[in-house]
Scaffold this active site. Structure first.
Site, PDB file in Angstrom:
ATOM      1  N   GLY A 108     -33.248   6.641  41.695  1.00  0.00           N
ATOM      2  CA  GLY A 108     -33.973   5.510  42.240  1.00  0.00           C
ATOM      3  C   GLY A 108     -33.490   5.043  43.590  1.00  0.00           C
ATOM      4  O   GLY A 108     -34.293   4.744  44.478  1.00  0.00           O
ATOM      5  N   GLN A 141     -37.795  -0.070  37.273  1.00  0.00           N
ATOM      6  CA  GLN A 141     -37.681  -0.793  36.004  1.00  0.00           C
ATOM      7  C   GLN A 141     -38.984  -0.816  35.209  1.00  0.00           C
ATOM      8  O   GLN A 141     -38.970  -1.084  34.014  1.00  0.00           O
ATOM      9  CB  GLN A 141     -37.217  -2.232  36.255  1.00  0.00           C
ATOM     10  CG  GLN A 141     -35.779  -2.359  36.719  1.00  0.00           C
ATOM     11  CD  GLN A 141     -34.769  -1.940  35.664  1.00  0.00           C
ATOM     12  OE1 GLN A 141     -35.066  -1.851  34.477  1.00  0.00           O
ATOM     13  NE2 GLN A 141     -33.540  -1.664  36.096  1.00  0.00           N
ATOM     14  N   SER A 178     -37.233   6.481  38.454  1.00  0.00           N
ATOM     15  CA  SER A 178     -35.938   7.069  38.113  1.00  0.00           C
ATOM     16  C   SER A 178     -35.929   7.562  36.674  1.00  0.00           C
ATOM     17  O   SER A 178     -36.583   6.989  35.800  1.00  0.00           O
ATOM     18  CB  SER A 178     -34.825   6.034  38.313  1.00  0.00           C
ATOM     19  OG  SER A 178     -33.568   6.550  37.961  1.00  0.00           O
ATOM     20  N   SER A 179     -35.154   8.609  36.428  1.00  0.00           N
ATOM     21  CA  SER A 179     -35.084   9.254  35.115  1.00  0.00           C
ATOM     22  C   SER A 179     -34.235   8.486  34.115  1.00  0.00           C
ATOM     23  O   SER A 179     -34.634   8.308  32.962  1.00  0.00           O
ATOM     24  CB  SER A 179     -34.533  10.671  35.287  1.00  0.00           C
ATOM     25  OG  SER A 179     -34.125  11.226  34.070  1.00  0.00           O
ATOM     26  N   HIS A 180     -33.058   8.038  34.517  1.00  0.00           N
ATOM     27  CA  HIS A 180     -32.102   7.527  33.526  1.00  0.00           C
ATOM     28  C   HIS A 180     -32.443   6.132  33.002  1.00  0.00           C
ATOM     29  O   HIS A 180     -31.778   5.622  32.106  1.00  0.00           O
ATOM     30  CB  HIS A 180     -30.674   7.561  34.080  1.00  0.00           C
ATOM     31  CG  HIS A 180     -30.374   6.501  35.098  1.00  0.00           C
ATOM     32  ND1 HIS A 180     -29.614   5.397  34.808  1.00  0.00           N
ATOM     33  CD2 HIS A 180     -30.704   6.396  36.407  1.00  0.00           C
ATOM     34  CE1 HIS A 180     -29.486   4.643  35.891  1.00  0.00           C
ATOM     35  NE2 HIS A 180     -30.141   5.230  36.871  1.00  0.00           N
ATOM     36  N   THR A 203     -31.274  22.242  46.988  1.00  0.00           N
ATOM     37  CA  THR A 203     -31.914  22.879  45.844  1.00  0.00           C
ATOM     38  C   THR A 203     -32.208  21.846  44.766  1.00  0.00           C
ATOM     39  O   THR A 203     -31.348  21.047  44.411  1.00  0.00           O
ATOM     40  CB  THR A 203     -30.989  23.976  45.266  1.00  0.00           C
ATOM     41  OG1 THR A 203     -30.684  24.917  46.293  1.00  0.00           O
ATOM     42  CG2 THR A 203     -31.664  24.682  44.102  1.00  0.00           C
ATOM     43  N   CYS A 226     -25.526  -1.971  40.010  1.00  0.00           N
ATOM     44  CA  CYS A 226     -25.199  -1.476  41.357  1.00  0.00           C
ATOM     45  C   CYS A 226     -24.375  -2.479  42.154  1.00  0.00           C
ATOM     46  O   CYS A 226     -23.836  -2.148  43.196  1.00  0.00           O
ATOM     47  CB  CYS A 226     -26.487  -1.150  42.117  1.00  0.00           C
ATOM     48  SG  CYS A 226     -27.418   0.211  41.386  1.00  0.00           S
TER      49      CYS A 226
END
Length: 386
Positions: free
Chosen positions: A69, A177, A197-199, A235, A325
């Protein structure tokens, strides 16, 4: 352990773990390689791109993968700024944004760009009236989050997007979020760019994505970049992207069910806290239309947020005092500042963020320990006074 810090990160789902392992074993080749195994990995990558695009009501060629993110926010904002800076010298955001967004706009201020931070109301919302006051003929870029990470306020994206489009202002939104928890329609909302974002949705860490409309101008930050259509170097993390996509498809397929479950948990927590309810200040929206139930930002009179966090941690209950954060800083929550709360109110602030794996029993236990924390603190204080 009772984990109530899901706005910071989430546990990987079993489906995401299984997908990651399978992709690591069977699709480990570089998608940019020209051999058969490289082509196999590329096909998987492009399928993931297509699936995520569908979830955002976007097109496949408008999705770019990133490391998460924060990178999504900074990279897409910089790309949009570089391509559109000829239009003016004024940009708009809010004081409630994620630290990565604030970092970008503070950097613009050092470059001489005028930045307006839109005032928010008592519920943490950007009103259309206030936003209108901020728009100038020289305004060319705006970034307003969909859901706030500390109090869960939902912004009126369609109204905001319509107003910005009418004024030819490029619109980015941090949807980290909200993605997976609420429906997102980039075209209906007139959004030019979105960060996800994934997590935050039970996928792996280190993976994210950007929606970047094919109709908006953007410019690569890094010259000679060939990966991700020139958007990002390096990559790509194919296994991570596959697991991210699996988690996203899974959580979005049960979105309504999950939302009802979390509302039930939120109501349970508030009901269980009835003995101290008069001493609680719960931030955010006052109805379902402008509040994500997953995030409860609150303060308890007489208790500092840090004290509540440490006390609950002793009982194996995980909460936070704001954005992860910013957890290493002692400054008050940026949201508390934006809401013009007093220094005492800011110190009291803590956040409970629930997820799809939380149970009613866990919520009742957390409420019990919160009340116990207050009672022990009160007893200690009265003991000292006597």
């Amino acid at each position: 352990m009772i984990y109530l810090d899901n706005a910071a990160t989430t546990k990987m789902s079993q489906k995401a773990i299984e997908t990651y392992v399978k992709a690591t074993n069977e699709y480990f080749a570089n998608p940019s390689s020209l051999h058969e195994q490289g082509e196999k990995a590329k096909l998987l990558l492009e399928k993931c791109r297509e699936e995520l695009a569908n979830l955002l009501r976007a097109e496949k060629n408008e999705i770019y993968f990133t490391s998460g993110g924060s990178e999504s926010n900074i990279r897409v904002l910089e790309s949009l700024f570089l391509a559109n800076r000829h239009k003016g010298n004024h940009v708009i955001t809010t004081a409630m944004e994620h630290p990565s967004v604030h970092s970008f706009f503070k950097g613009l201020e050092k470059k001489g760009i005028e930045v307006t931070y839109v005032d928010i109301n008592n519920e943490g919302q950007v009103t259309i009236e206030e936003l209108k006051k901020c728009i100038r003929p020289t305004t060319f870029l705006a970034s307003i989050q969909h859901v706030n990470s500390e109090i869960g306020t939902i912004q009126s994206m369609k109204k905001i997007g319509t107003l910005l489009k009418e004024n030819d202002i490029v619109f980015h939104s941090d949807c980290v979020q909200s993605f997976g928890k609420l429906p997102i329609d980039v075209h209906e909302w007139n959004i030019d760019a979105v960060s996800i974002s994934s997590h935050k949705i039970h996928g792996p860490k280190g993976v994210g994505a950007v929606f970047l409309s094919s109709s908006v101008l953007w410019e690569p930050i890094d010259p000679f970049t060939s990966h991700e259509g020139g958007f990002r170097q390096g990559t790509v993390n194919t296994p991570g992207i596959a697991a991210f996509t699996a988690a996203a498809m899974d959580i979005c397929s049960q979105q309504r069910k999950h939302l009802d479950h979390i509302w039930d948990l939120r109501n349970t927590l508030i009901n269980e806290l009835a003995p101290i309810r008069q001493l609680l200040l719960i931030e955010g929206g006052k109805d379902k239309s402008n509040q994500l139930p997953h995030i409860i930002g609150m303060g308890l009179h007489g208790i500092e947020g840090q004290y509540m966090l440490l006390t609950l941690d002793r009982f194996g209950i995980c909460i936070s005092t704001g954005s992860a954060c910013q957890s290493d800083k002692q400054d008050p929550s940026v949201v508390m500042k934006a809401l013009h709360r007093s220094s005492q109110e800011a110190k009291r602030f803590f956040r409970i963020s629930m997820g799809i794996y939380n149970t009613e029993e866990e919520i009742k236990e957390a409420a019990k320990r919160m009340i116990q924390c207050f009672q022990e603190k009160e007893g200690y204080s009265h003991g000292r006074k006597t």
